[in-house]
Design an enzyme around this catalytic site. Sequence first.
Site, mmCIF file in Angstrom:
data_model
loop_
_atom_site.group_PDB
_atom_site.id
_atom_site.type_symbol
_atom_site.label_atom_id
_atom_site.label_comp_id
_atom_site.label_asym_id
_atom_site.label_seq_id
_atom_site.Cartn_x
_atom_site.Cartn_y
_atom_site.Cartn_z
ATOM 1 N N ILE A 1 -14.700 46.154 -135.253
ATOM 2 C CA ILE A 1 -14.564 47.382 -134.479
ATOM 3 C C ILE A 1 -13.164 47.496 -133.880
ATOM 4 O O ILE A 1 -12.580 48.581 -133.860
ATOM 5 C CB ILE A 1 -15.640 47.422 -133.378
ATOM 6 C CG1 ILE A 1 -17.026 47.628 -133.996
ATOM 7 C CG2 ILE A 1 -15.349 48.534 -132.365
ATOM 8 C CD1 ILE A 1 -18.171 47.472 -133.017
ATOM 9 N N ASN B 1 -12.582 45.639 -126.114
ATOM 10 C CA ASN B 1 -13.441 45.427 -127.274
ATOM 11 C C ASN B 1 -13.794 43.961 -127.498
ATOM 12 O O ASN B 1 -14.865 43.665 -128.021
ATOM 13 C CB ASN B 1 -12.750 45.978 -128.522
ATOM 14 C CG ASN B 1 -13.412 45.505 -129.796
ATOM 15 O OD1 ASN B 1 -14.499 45.940 -130.159
ATOM 16 N ND2 ASN B 1 -12.750 44.572 -130.486
ATOM 17 N N LYS C 1 -23.198 42.749 -121.873
ATOM 18 C CA LYS C 1 -23.016 44.118 -122.362
ATOM 19 C C LYS C 1 -23.555 45.134 -121.363
ATOM 20 O O LYS C 1 -22.997 46.228 -121.217
ATOM 21 C CB LYS C 1 -23.668 44.283 -123.736
ATOM 22 C CG LYS C 1 -22.921 43.529 -124.836
ATOM 23 C CD LYS C 1 -21.462 43.958 -124.875
ATOM 24 C CE LYS C 1 -20.673 43.261 -125.959
ATOM 25 N NZ LYS C 1 -19.264 43.729 -126.023
ATOM 26 N N ASP D 1 -6.062 34.687 -124.575
ATOM 27 C CA ASP D 1 -7.495 34.403 -124.513
ATOM 28 C C ASP D 1 -8.197 35.479 -123.695
ATOM 29 O O ASP D 1 -7.910 35.655 -122.507
ATOM 30 C CB ASP D 1 -7.700 33.031 -123.874
ATOM 31 C CG ASP D 1 -9.159 32.604 -123.829
ATOM 32 O OD1 ASP D 1 -10.032 33.370 -124.303
ATOM 33 O OD2 ASP D 1 -9.428 31.508 -123.306
ATOM 34 N N SER E 1 -27.401 46.584 -127.074
ATOM 35 C CA SER E 1 -28.016 45.417 -126.440
ATOM 36 C C SER E 1 -27.958 45.485 -124.918
ATOM 37 O O SER E 1 -28.606 44.674 -124.244
ATOM 38 C CB SER E 1 -27.331 44.135 -126.929
ATOM 39 O OG SER E 1 -27.550 43.935 -128.307
ATOM 40 N N TYR F 1 -25.938 37.088 -123.977
ATOM 41 C CA TYR F 1 -25.088 38.176 -124.466
ATOM 42 C C TYR F 1 -25.468 39.526 -123.871
ATOM 43 O O TYR F 1 -24.606 40.278 -123.398
ATOM 44 C CB TYR F 1 -25.183 38.227 -125.997
ATOM 45 C CG TYR F 1 -24.504 39.400 -126.657
ATOM 46 C CD1 TYR F 1 -23.124 39.425 -126.816
ATOM 47 C CD2 TYR F 1 -25.252 40.470 -127.156
ATOM 48 C CE1 TYR F 1 -22.497 40.506 -127.435
ATOM 49 C CE2 TYR F 1 -24.635 41.542 -127.776
ATOM 50 C CZ TYR F 1 -23.259 41.554 -127.923
ATOM 51 O OH TYR F 1 -22.643 42.614 -128.534
ATOM 52 N N ARG G 1 -10.044 42.377 -136.052
ATOM 53 C CA ARG G 1 -11.201 42.404 -136.948
ATOM 54 C C ARG G 1 -12.220 43.434 -136.482
ATOM 55 O O ARG G 1 -12.224 43.853 -135.328
ATOM 56 C CB ARG G 1 -11.874 41.021 -136.995
ATOM 57 C CG ARG G 1 -11.030 39.919 -137.594
ATOM 58 C CD ARG G 1 -11.812 38.629 -137.685
ATOM 59 N NE ARG G 1 -11.011 37.553 -138.257
ATOM 60 C CZ ARG G 1 -11.469 36.328 -138.505
ATOM 61 N NH1 ARG G 1 -12.732 36.040 -138.212
ATOM 62 N NH2 ARG G 1 -10.694 35.407 -139.020
#
Length: 256
Positions: free
Chosen positions: A17, A93, A163, A66, A148, A159, A15
């Site tokens: 990107i 990704n 990143k 996973d 982010s 999150y 899905r």
Amino acid sequence: MLLENKTVIVTGATRGIGRATALECARQGGRVVITHIGDAQGVGDAESLIKEIQTFGGQAIHVGADAAAPETGEKLVAAAVEVFGSVDVFVNNAGICPFHSFLDMPQEVYLKTINTNLTGPYFAVQAAANQMKRQGSGGSIIAISSISALVGGAMQTHYTPTKAGIHSLMQSCAIALGPYGIRCNSVMPGSIATDINKDDFSNPAKKQYMVQRTPLARLGQPEDIAGPVVFLASDMARYVTGAALLVDGGLFVNLQ
């Protein structure tokens, strides 16, 4: 055909990107390993993507695993080597962003985000790098970080550190793996219209605000990220390592 004769692993490739990246890598001649969570939806999406790739003569397989599990990287590398004989490009990704406030952040949400976005990817990068070292011909590792990594978010306190971490990992790996000819870079998307933020952008006011903040006056599309990834994966970027490429339509530099 910038990736001809290269085997490319793309995590979270069914899905957004990841899907756009897998498609473009295949169009550029890469042999693509599509990875997904492994459930029925993931298998169905992967098989659909493979059929699309085959329509233009591309080659692809899919592997369910996973992204948060430390052993996943070894599984992906083994599948790539068994079918295609090598690992030349690894695109990390896969990631999640379950928006949540900081003061009542549940431990399970925090830990799942950290493990999916950083811990599992750390060991997947390690597995890919070891295979590239064994091959002796170098390689390219690309992490999909985020704008982010550079800015904060009240609902993203779990999150944004992941990143920033995956970008920092690429910087350190660029040093550690440079002697083996392995290049490590990160791509930092801005506001991209994908499943991960569809609920956020379902608010018309929020969506319009982000469009107005972006000098190119639109949200990004997954395909906008795929091209830069292919560039970093290809020999055109043979002297690029330890770099971060902002792909955000100018959002970050616009302070107005």
